[in-house]
Every structure is written in structure tokens, then in C-alpha cells.
Design a protein around this motif. Structure first.
Motif, short mmCIF file in Angstrom:
data_model
loop_
_atom_site.label_atom_id
_atom_site.label_comp_id
_atom_site.label_asym_id
_atom_site.label_seq_id
_atom_site.Cartn_x
_atom_site.Cartn_y
_atom_site.Cartn_z
N ALA A 59 -46.08 42.78 -0.39
CA ALA A 59 -45.23 43.46 -1.37
C ALA A 59 -44.89 42.57 -2.56
N THR A 60 -44.92 41.25 -2.36
CA THR A 60 -44.69 40.34 -3.48
C THR A 60 -45.97 40.00 -4.22
N GLY A 61 -47.11 40.35 -3.63
CA GLY A 61 -48.39 40.05 -4.25
C GLY A 61 -48.80 38.60 -4.09
N LEU A 62 -48.26 37.94 -3.07
CA LEU A 62 -48.53 36.51 -2.88
C LEU A 62 -49.14 36.23 -1.52
N PRO A 63 -49.99 35.20 -1.42
CA PRO A 63 -50.53 34.83 -0.11
C PRO A 63 -49.47 34.16 0.74
N LEU A 64 -49.58 34.37 2.04
CA LEU A 64 -48.66 33.75 3.00
C LEU A 64 -49.27 32.46 3.52
N TRP A 65 -48.56 31.36 3.31
CA TRP A 65 -48.93 30.08 3.88
C TRP A 65 -48.17 29.92 5.20
N ALA A 66 -48.79 30.32 6.28
CA ALA A 66 -48.13 30.31 7.58
C ALA A 66 -48.32 28.95 8.26
N VAL A 67 -47.23 28.40 8.78
CA VAL A 67 -47.28 27.14 9.52
C VAL A 67 -46.83 27.41 10.95
N PRO A 68 -47.77 27.47 11.91
CA PRO A 68 -47.38 27.73 13.29
C PRO A 68 -46.77 26.48 13.94
N LEU A 69 -45.62 26.65 14.55
CA LEU A 69 -44.94 25.56 15.24
C LEU A 69 -44.99 25.77 16.74
N PRO A 70 -45.29 24.74 17.50
CA PRO A 70 -45.25 24.89 18.96
C PRO A 70 -43.82 25.11 19.43
N TRP A 71 -43.69 25.67 20.62
CA TRP A 71 -42.35 25.85 21.19
C TRP A 71 -42.33 25.32 22.63
N PRO A 72 -41.44 24.37 22.91
CA PRO A 72 -40.48 23.76 21.98
C PRO A 72 -41.16 22.84 20.96
N CYS A 73 -40.45 22.57 19.87
CA CYS A 73 -41.00 21.74 18.79
C CYS A 73 -40.01 20.63 18.47
N SER A 74 -40.44 19.39 18.66
CA SER A 74 -39.57 18.26 18.33
C SER A 74 -39.50 18.09 16.81
N ASN A 75 -38.53 17.36 16.34
CA ASN A 75 -38.41 17.10 14.92
C ASN A 75 -39.61 16.31 14.41
N GLU A 76 -40.13 15.41 15.26
CA GLU A 76 -41.30 14.62 14.88
C GLU A 76 -42.52 15.52 14.69
N GLN A 77 -42.70 16.48 15.61
CA GLN A 77 -43.82 17.42 15.47
C GLN A 77 -43.67 18.26 14.21
N TYR A 78 -42.46 18.72 13.97
CA TYR A 78 -42.20 19.54 12.78
C TYR A 78 -42.55 18.77 11.51
N GLU A 79 -42.09 17.54 11.42
CA GLU A 79 -42.32 16.76 10.21
C GLU A 79 -43.80 16.44 10.03
N LEU A 80 -44.52 16.22 11.12
CA LEU A 80 -45.96 15.96 11.03
C LEU A 80 -46.69 17.20 10.52
N LEU A 81 -46.36 18.36 11.05
CA LEU A 81 -47.02 19.59 10.62
C LEU A 81 -46.70 19.91 9.17
N MET A 82 -45.47 19.64 8.75
CA MET A 82 -45.11 19.90 7.37
C MET A 82 -45.79 18.91 6.42
N ALA A 83 -45.95 17.67 6.86
CA ALA A 83 -46.66 16.69 6.05
C ALA A 83 -48.11 17.11 5.85
N GLU A 84 -48.73 17.64 6.90
CA GLU A 84 -50.10 18.12 6.80
C GLU A 84 -50.19 19.31 5.83
N THR A 85 -49.19 20.18 5.89
CA THR A 85 -49.16 21.34 4.99
C THR A 85 -48.98 20.90 3.54
N CYS A 86 -48.13 19.91 3.32
CA CYS A 86 -47.93 19.39 1.96
C CYS A 86 -49.21 18.79 1.41
N ALA A 87 -49.94 18.10 2.25
CA ALA A 87 -51.21 17.51 1.82
C ALA A 87 -52.21 18.60 1.42
#
Length: 229
Positions: A59-87
Motif C-alpha cells: 500500500a505504500t509502494g515500497l519493498p519490504l526489507w524483512a529481517v528474520p530473528l531467531p526465537w529466542p534472540c540474544s542481543n548479540e544475535q540481534y546486533e549481528l543480524l542488523m549489522a549484516e542488514t546495514c552492510a
């Protein structure tokens, strides 16, 4: 214009950020960045189904950049996945990420710290705006949202599933921020000036987990949509 991603929770603040960024014309929003609980297929905290977020993106006309997080997800895992997404974003020519934060200094400082060495600029288009006026502006614009999660330590459970409108604002206790910025509630936007169409949703069952109560929003089929809509 700088190409940026928008951190997209599915709620009103991120949706309003998209509207504001498009009005300013300084940035080109190139996609919506959303983290999902991979096991549940839902947005973290908001507990919104992925199919609903995909409808928002359409509806916004934009692509979705989905980042799947494991569950449970530690803060270290979250930050690593987000760093990969930023790259990946930098490699795609993205220059910044916008966030819908309003006034929490610790949250802003955390985001700025995490992005310091990524090559991406953190952007806060709504920062410092008085939240009562901001909430009223959202409603007046035609933005429509439902509360998907309530922190029962801060707000009564009966508010979950309610429409984000003037009646809700009038009913909120004085200690509760009108935009729920301190985590009192979270929302899902199904219509507004940042979207080309209304997403038909119905309010389903509520679930209590610890101090939080969540409501399950479902995508309505055409057969289930009242003819008056």
C-alpha cells in the motif's frame, strides 16, 4: 536526494515518519525495514502477522526489507543480524535509516551507537515533537490504526484492539503518553495518507503474555467485508 530505509514497526509512528519524509522531499524512502520473530512470523512486540506488514508495504509502494530473528534472540544475535542488514543496505546504495522515535534519549543514543560504523546516517524525522499535538495531527490526517499490544503495568488491558482515535486519546490516563512512546501500547496502521489503499482487518482473540496483552489482527477476505465499507 539521499536514499534511506525506514525502520517499520507496522505502527503509527513509523507510518507517520514515512508521510513526513515524503512531504519534506529531502530523502527518498527506498524500503521498509522490519524485524520479524521467525518462529511466529510476526513483528516483535507488536505481534502483527507478516502478511499484514506485506500488505502495508504494498500500500505504500515500497519493498519490504524483512529481517528474520531467531526465537529466542540474544542481543548479540540481534546486533549481528542488523549489522549484516546495514552492510547490504550500503551495498545497495542506501545512505541512511530513519526511525520514528519521539523523545526517549536512551533509545536514540543506542541507535546512533549501533549505526556509528555502518556508513549509514540515523535520521529522526519526528524527534522532539509534542506528542499530544502529534497524535491529533495523525488522526486528523486520516491515519487509522488499532492498538495491538498493551503493557498492563501502564495501561488497562481493555484498551487493546481499540481504534487510535480522539475517543481513545480522551480515555487515556494522564500518566500515559498520547503516542505510547514509553511502551504503554503499540499499534497497527491500516489506512492513512502514506498508503494507497485501506487494509481490511478484523480484531481477533486476545492473548496475555507476562504483563502484556496482545490482540490478533486478521486480514479480512472480500466476502467478509461489510458492503458499507
Amino acid at each position: 536526494m539521499k536514499r534511506v530505509l525506514l525502520s517499520w514497526s507496522s505502527g503509527k509512528d513509523s507510518a507517520w515518519s514515512l508521510y513526513v519524509l515524503r512531504q519534506r522531499g529531502e530523502y527518498e524512502v527506498a524500503g521498509l525495514l522490519t524485524t520479524f520473530n521467525e518462529a511466529a512470523g510476526r513483528v516483535a512486540m507488536h505481534a502483527v502477522r507478516r502478511e499484514l506488514v506485506e500488505r502495508q508495504a504494498s500500500a505504500t509502494g515500497l519493498p519490504l526489507w524483512a529481517v528474520p530473528l531467531p526465537w529466542p534472540c540474544s542481543n548479540e544475535q540481534y546486533e549481528l543480524l542488523m549489522a549484516e542488514t546495514c552492510a547490504k543496505a550500503v551495498a545497495a546504495g542506501i545512505e541512511g535509516i530513519a526511525f520514528g522515535d519521539l523523545f526517549l534519549e536512551d533509545v536514540r543514543s543506542y541507535r546512533e551507537k549501533q549505526m556509528r560504523d555502518t556508513g549509514l546516517q540515523p535520521i529522526f524525522p519526528l524527534w522532539g515533537q509534542p506528542t499530544r499535538g502529534l497524535a491529533n495531527a495523525m488522526i486528523a490526517s486520516g491515519l487509522r490504526a488499532k492498538l495491538t499490544c498493551v503493557d498492563t503495568h501502564k495501561l488497562d488491558a481493555s484498551f487493546v484492539g481499540r481504534e487510535f482515535d480522539k475517543n481513545l486519546l480522551a480515555d487515556l490516563p494522564d500518566r500515559v503518553d498520547p503516542c505510547g512512546e514509553i511502551g504503554e501500547f503499540h499499534s497497527f496502521v491500516y489506512a492513512g495518507p502514506m498508503m494507497s489503499e485501506e487494509i481490511p482487518v478484523s480484531v481477533g482473540e486476545s492473548v496475555v503474555r507476562d504483563q502484556f496483552v496482545f490482540v490478533d489482527l486478521n486480514l479480512m477476505t472480500m466476502a467478509a467485508i461489510p458492503s458499507s465499507l
